[in-house]
Design an enzyme around this catalytic site. Structure first.
Site, PDB file in Angstrom:
ATOM      1  N   GLY A  10      10.724 -43.339  53.712  1.00  0.00           N
ATOM      2  CA  GLY A  10       9.857 -43.657  53.457  1.00  0.00           C
ATOM      3  C   GLY A  10      10.739 -43.522  52.287  1.00  0.00           C
ATOM      4  O   GLY A  10      10.278 -44.301  51.370  1.00  0.00           O
ATOM      5  N   ASP A  63      13.937 -34.771  44.245  1.00  0.00           N
ATOM      6  CA  ASP A  63      12.894 -34.290  45.130  1.00  0.00           C
ATOM      7  C   ASP A  63      11.295 -34.163  44.593  1.00  0.00           C
ATOM      8  O   ASP A  63      11.182 -34.268  43.457  1.00  0.00           O
ATOM      9  CB  ASP A  63      13.576 -32.911  44.887  1.00  0.00           C
ATOM     10  CG  ASP A  63      12.764 -31.729  45.921  1.00  0.00           C
ATOM     11  OD1 ASP A  63      12.927 -32.165  47.162  1.00  0.00           O
ATOM     12  OD2 ASP A  63      12.553 -30.218  46.162  1.00  0.00           O
ATOM     13  N   SER A  64      10.102 -33.831  45.968  1.00  0.00           N
ATOM     14  CA  SER A  64       8.728 -34.008  45.909  1.00  0.00           C
ATOM     15  C   SER A  64       7.986 -33.814  46.533  1.00  0.00           C
ATOM     16  O   SER A  64       9.050 -32.841  46.737  1.00  0.00           O
ATOM     17  CB  SER A  64       8.686 -36.184  46.015  1.00  0.00           C
ATOM     18  OG  SER A  64       9.361 -36.385  46.770  1.00  0.00           O
ATOM     19  N   GLY A 136       4.775 -38.325  54.921  1.00  0.00           N
ATOM     20  CA  GLY A 136       4.012 -37.953  54.854  1.00  0.00           C
ATOM     21  C   GLY A 136       2.652 -37.553  53.958  1.00  0.00           C
ATOM     22  O   GLY A 136       1.408 -37.853  55.576  1.00  0.00           O
TER      23      GLY A 136
HETATM   24  P1  IMP Z   1      11.761 -33.338  50.035  1.00  0.00           P
HETATM   25  O1  IMP Z   1      11.539 -33.645  48.471  1.00  0.00           O
HETATM   26  O2  IMP Z   1      12.574 -34.002  50.730  1.00  0.00           O
HETATM   27  O3  IMP Z   1      11.779 -32.052  49.866  1.00  0.00           O
HETATM   28  O4  IMP Z   1      10.190 -33.586  50.595  1.00  0.00           O
HETATM   29  C1  IMP Z   1       9.205 -33.637  49.881  1.00  0.00           C
HETATM   30  C2  IMP Z   1       8.214 -33.824  50.721  1.00  0.00           C
HETATM   31  O5  IMP Z   1       6.767 -33.640  50.151  1.00  0.00           O
HETATM   32  C3  IMP Z   1       7.705 -34.653  51.840  1.00  0.00           C
HETATM   33  O6  IMP Z   1       8.627 -34.336  52.734  1.00  0.00           O
HETATM   34  C4  IMP Z   1       6.578 -35.447  52.310  1.00  0.00           C
HETATM   35  O7  IMP Z   1       6.076 -34.167  53.258  1.00  0.00           O
HETATM   36  C5  IMP Z   1       5.832 -35.087  51.022  1.00  0.00           C
HETATM   37  N1  IMP Z   1       5.863 -35.671  49.835  1.00  0.00           N
HETATM   38  C6  IMP Z   1       6.868 -36.740  48.722  1.00  0.00           C
HETATM   39  N2  IMP Z   1       6.444 -37.643  48.276  1.00  0.00           N
HETATM   40  C7  IMP Z   1       5.522 -37.965  48.936  1.00  0.00           C
HETATM   41  C8  IMP Z   1       4.939 -39.412  49.028  1.00  0.00           C
HETATM   42  O8  IMP Z   1       5.454 -39.865  47.934  1.00  0.00           O
HETATM   43  N3  IMP Z   1       3.538 -39.706  50.226  1.00  0.00           N
HETATM   44  C9  IMP Z   1       3.365 -38.411  50.952  1.00  0.00           C
HETATM   45  N4  IMP Z   1       4.514 -37.574  50.911  1.00  0.00           N
HETATM   46  C10 IMP Z   1       5.238 -37.239  50.106  1.00  0.00           C
END
Ligand code: IMP
Length: 181
Positions: A10, A63-64, A136
């Site tokens: 995604g 990272d988000s 997500g």
């Molecule tokens: P990471 O950056 O791989 O640690 O994951 C961050 C998590 O935050 C993701 O697996 C989602 O669950 C959530 N997340 C981050 N950005 C978004 C977005 O744009 N939409 C929806 N969920 C998000």
């Protein structure tokens, strides 16, 4: 082509949708790298880059997180884990009358030096899941000034408003000014 190191398709789709029309090409590389449990997204990407830069000359990582404002820091850096454990229905049960929330994104572009770009979007948690797009927490997040969830928008519409779109805009500006001074 710059490798974007992520296992999240995604995220990759949103990067591609944003950067391709600008002539910036990224390839998806799903290699693993250590994601430390830190308080800030920036610390997470800086640590990841310190490991990846031992083997790679150029790459992008991101990272988000999703933040429910009345519950400070939650799920935040634990967003992925909470999504996979209690899920969106569990998260919806935790939200009270104050439904404010936001997303944050931190992108790191490495070319011998780490360059960090951040973006944020504020909004509210919907009362139920809506829409099938995105990933997500998208089905339960309504950005301010809109009445649809991110999951009810196309990737391009979401990019115009989202934390990731804002961080991508800064990164694209940096790459373009570097390539065409
Ligand atoms: P990471 O950056 O791989 O640690 O994951 C961050 C998590 O935050 C993701 O697996 C989602 O669950 C959530 N997340 C981050 N950005 C978004 C977005 O744009 N939409 C929806 N969920 C998000």
């Amino acid at each position: 082509m710059i490798p974007f190191i992520t296992t999240n398709e995604g995220k990759f789709e949103e990067f591609r949708t944003f950067l391709e029309p600008l002539g910036l090409q990224l390839s998806m590389s799903d290699r693993e790298y250590p994601e430390v449990q830190a308080d800030s997204l920036e610390d997470v990407v800086l640590y990841g880059a310190s490991v990846l830069s031992r083997e790679l000359d150029e790459f992008v990582i991101e990272d988000s997180g999703f933040f429910i404002d009345p519950i400070p820091g939650f799920p935040g850096v634990y967003s992925k884990h909470i999504h996979g454990s209690i899920g969106l229905d569990g998260v919806l049960k935790l939200v009270g009358t104050d439904r404010r929330a936001h997303f944050e994104a931190c992108i790191l572009y490495y070319d011998g030096t780490s360059h960090v770009f951040k973006g944020e979007v504020t909004g509210t948690v919907a009362t139920e899941r809506r829409g099938t797009g995105g990933f997500g927490y998208d089905p339960i997040f309504i950005p301010d000034g809109h009445d649809r969830t991110f999951a009810e928008m196309t990737p391009a519409e979401k990019n115009e408003l989202s934390h990731r779109g804002r961080a991508l805009e800064s990164m694209a500006g940096f790459l373009r000014s570097r390539d065409r001074p």
